[in-house]
Scaffold this motif. Structure first.
Motif, PDB file in Angstrom:
ATOM      1  N   GLU A 200       0.845  -1.195   0.085  1.00  0.00           N
ATOM      2  CA  GLU A 200       0.094   0.089  -0.079  1.00  0.00           C
ATOM      3  C   GLU A 200       1.119   1.332   0.180  1.00  0.00           C
ATOM      4  O   GLU A 200       0.669   2.422  -0.554  1.00  0.00           O
ATOM      5  CB  GLU A 200      -1.054   0.039   1.145  1.00  0.00           C
ATOM      6  N   SER A 201       1.769   1.323   0.811  1.00  0.00           N
ATOM      7  CA  SER A 201       2.894   2.436   0.686  1.00  0.00           C
ATOM      8  C   SER A 201       3.546   2.508  -0.633  1.00  0.00           C
ATOM      9  O   SER A 201       3.470   3.627  -1.085  1.00  0.00           O
ATOM     10  CB  SER A 201       3.894   2.146   1.912  1.00  0.00           C
ATOM     11  N   TRP A 202       3.796   1.526  -1.342  1.00  0.00           N
ATOM     12  CA  TRP A 202       4.371   1.717  -2.500  1.00  0.00           C
ATOM     13  C   TRP A 202       3.484   2.312  -3.448  1.00  0.00           C
ATOM     14  O   TRP A 202       3.847   3.167  -4.180  1.00  0.00           O
ATOM     15  CB  TRP A 202       5.077   0.252  -2.962  1.00  0.00           C
ATOM     16  N   ARG A 203       2.234   1.670  -3.442  1.00  0.00           N
ATOM     17  CA  ARG A 203       0.955   2.180  -4.516  1.00  0.00           C
ATOM     18  C   ARG A 203       0.860   3.860  -4.251  1.00  0.00           C
ATOM     19  O   ARG A 203       0.862   4.220  -5.254  1.00  0.00           O
ATOM     20  CB  ARG A 203      -0.122   1.354  -4.214  1.00  0.00           C
ATOM     21  N   SER A 204       0.764   4.175  -2.891  1.00  0.00           N
ATOM     22  CA  SER A 204       0.511   5.517  -2.735  1.00  0.00           C
ATOM     23  C   SER A 204       1.590   6.410  -3.054  1.00  0.00           C
ATOM     24  O   SER A 204       1.327   7.515  -3.487  1.00  0.00           O
ATOM     25  CB  SER A 204      -0.072   5.890  -1.194  1.00  0.00           C
ATOM     26  N   SER A 205       2.605   5.948  -2.987  1.00  0.00           N
ATOM     27  CA  SER A 205       3.955   6.604  -3.226  1.00  0.00           C
ATOM     28  C   SER A 205       4.057   7.005  -4.894  1.00  0.00           C
ATOM     29  O   SER A 205       4.383   8.003  -5.088  1.00  0.00           O
ATOM     30  CB  SER A 205       5.232   6.077  -2.609  1.00  0.00           C
ATOM     31  N   ARG A 206       3.796   5.934  -5.492  1.00  0.00           N
ATOM     32  CA  ARG A 206       3.814   6.012  -7.228  1.00  0.00           C
ATOM     33  C   ARG A 206       2.657   7.008  -7.294  1.00  0.00           C
ATOM     34  O   ARG A 206       2.777   7.803  -8.208  1.00  0.00           O
ATOM     35  CB  ARG A 206       3.390   4.548  -7.691  1.00  0.00           C
ATOM     36  N   GLU A 207       1.461   6.784  -6.745  1.00  0.00           N
ATOM     37  CA  GLU A 207       0.298   7.739  -7.075  1.00  0.00           C
ATOM     38  C   GLU A 207       0.580   9.195  -6.765  1.00  0.00           C
ATOM     39  O   GLU A 207       0.430  10.127  -7.635  1.00  0.00           O
ATOM     40  CB  GLU A 207      -1.038   7.439  -6.390  1.00  0.00           C
ATOM     41  N   ARG A 208       1.395   9.571  -5.719  1.00  0.00           N
ATOM     42  CA  ARG A 208       1.812  10.817  -5.304  1.00  0.00           C
ATOM     43  C   ARG A 208       2.774  11.528  -6.392  1.00  0.00           C
ATOM     44  O   ARG A 208       2.849  12.326  -6.780  1.00  0.00           O
ATOM     45  CB  ARG A 208       2.398  10.877  -4.037  1.00  0.00           C
ATOM     46  N   GLY A 209       3.697  10.330  -6.873  1.00  0.00           N
ATOM     47  CA  GLY A 209       4.497  10.799  -8.082  1.00  0.00           C
ATOM     48  C   GLY A 209       3.833  11.165  -9.310  1.00  0.00           C
ATOM     49  O   GLY A 209       4.234  12.228  -9.891  1.00  0.00           O
TER      50      GLY A 209
ATOM     51  N   ARG B 147       2.218  14.702  -8.785  1.00  0.00           N
ATOM     52  CA  ARG B 147       3.219  15.726  -8.756  1.00  0.00           C
ATOM     53  C   ARG B 147       3.579  15.908 -10.265  1.00  0.00           C
ATOM     54  O   ARG B 147       3.753  17.178 -10.710  1.00  0.00           O
ATOM     55  CB  ARG B 147       4.353  15.298  -7.926  1.00  0.00           C
TER      56      ARG B 147
END
Length: 147
Positions: free
Chosen positions: A67-76, A79
């Motif tokens: 989940e952390s990996w998915r959300s960090s990709r979405e934030r990227g 951005r």
């Protein structure tokens, strides 16, 4: 330890030395019993760590990691979309500012706004957030044009 070259022996074991430095440490280790014992201890410790079984990560921890990996990709992605939107706005403003002035159109030459009006409509899906954002920006920056 009475020998002051233990840091070099550690760097030698970790493979951090240049060829000339490696040769000097190897020569020293051959003559110094303390450094030879230190290098042997480091080799045994590395072998123990490499042979140690790895603990399995519990499923809840794996789920949090995914989940952390998915959300960090979405934030990227968001951005990047923000930067692209800003770049598109800058290009649009530059085109409008440096575009043709309010002179009468010559025969056969369409105006800047006439060219925009003849472009075919863009079909989008609700899932295409970038396109929706671009259309919103175009609507807000184009006076008198509403979709």
């Amino acid at each position: 330890m009475s020998c002051n070259r233990s840091a070099e022996v550690h760097r030698y074991h970790d493979g951090e030395l240049a060829a000339a430095q490696r040769a000097a440490v190897e020569s020293h280790v051959d003559q110094c019993a303390e450094c030879k014992a230190l290098l042997s201890d480091l080799a045994r410790l590395s072998a123990l760590v490499a042979a140690a079984p790895r603990a399995a990560l519990p499923e809840p921890a794996l789920a949090r990691l995914r989940e952390s990996w998915r959300s960090s990709r979405e934030r990227g992605v968001i951005r990047v979309a923000g930067w692209l939107t800003a770049a598109a706005a800058a290009i649009l403003i530059a085109a409008v500012v440096s575009g043709p002035s309010h002179r009468p159109e010559s025969a056969g030459e369409p105006s800047f706004t006439g060219t925009l009006a003849t472009l075919p409509p863009v079909e989008t899906t609700e899932d295409d957030e970038l396109m929706v954002m671009a259309l919103w920006m175009a609507d807000e920056l184009s006076p008198g044009v509403r979709r």
